[in-house]
Design a protein around this motif. Structure first.
Motif: not given
Length: 156
Positions: A1-5, A45-50, A103-107, A132-138
């Motif tokens: 995952x990617x995070x913008x803030x 903003x959390x970018x959640x991959x497919x 579409x398949x593969x889109x975030x 952090x997302x799921x315990x990982x500092x992003x």
């Protein structure tokens, strides 16, 4: 995952968008210390991959001082257990599905807004707000508290 803030004066999430007032800064100037700041908004903003959709995820926000100590973000709400009556983390869980037209593969993008009122800063320092997302500092957002120099005549 990617995070913008970003840090802002105030943020709100509505209709899948983040509305930001006074955003894009990293320094608070104070006349004296300790200092209490009215409000700090955190736009995330959390970018959640497919591949991570249809799963439960945890978001966690905390603030550290320059020594890595976790700072209190406010008073704990009634009924919440806390040894010193303070809260040190904000967050929750989210789960993003796959809409039929995606579409398949889109975030997917998950907007989250947090406003913290009345933060108390005891000293000028370089603080960091960490997402952090799921315990990982992003994402790490620097926040400097700087004391303004005294102006006018010096005390006698």
């Amino acid at each position: 995952m990617e995070v913008d803030a970003m840090l802002a004066d105030s943020v709100v999430t509505a209709e899948g968008k983040i509305y930001v007032q006074g955003g894009g800064w990293n320094t608070i100037y104070v006349q004296g210390l300790p200092a209490r700041h009215d409000r700090i908004g955190i736009a995330v903003l959390i970018r959640v991959p497919w591949t991570a959709t249809n799963e439960s995820h945890k978001v966690d926000v905390r603030m550290e001082d320059s020594d890595g100590g976790v700072m209190p973000l406010g008073d704990a709400p009634p009924g919440m257990e806390s040894p010193d009556g303070k809260i040190y983390r904000l967050g929750g869980e989210f789960n993003v599905g796959r809409p039929p037209m995606l579409p398949p593969g889109d975030e997917q993008v998950v907007p989250i807004s947090m406003n913290i009122g009345g933060l108390l800063f005891e000293k000028p320092d370089a603080y960091t707000i960490i997402v952090a997302i799921d315990g990982t500092d992003l994402k790490r957002l620097p926040l400097r508290i700087a004391q303004l120099p005294m102006t006018g005549p010096l005390p006698q």
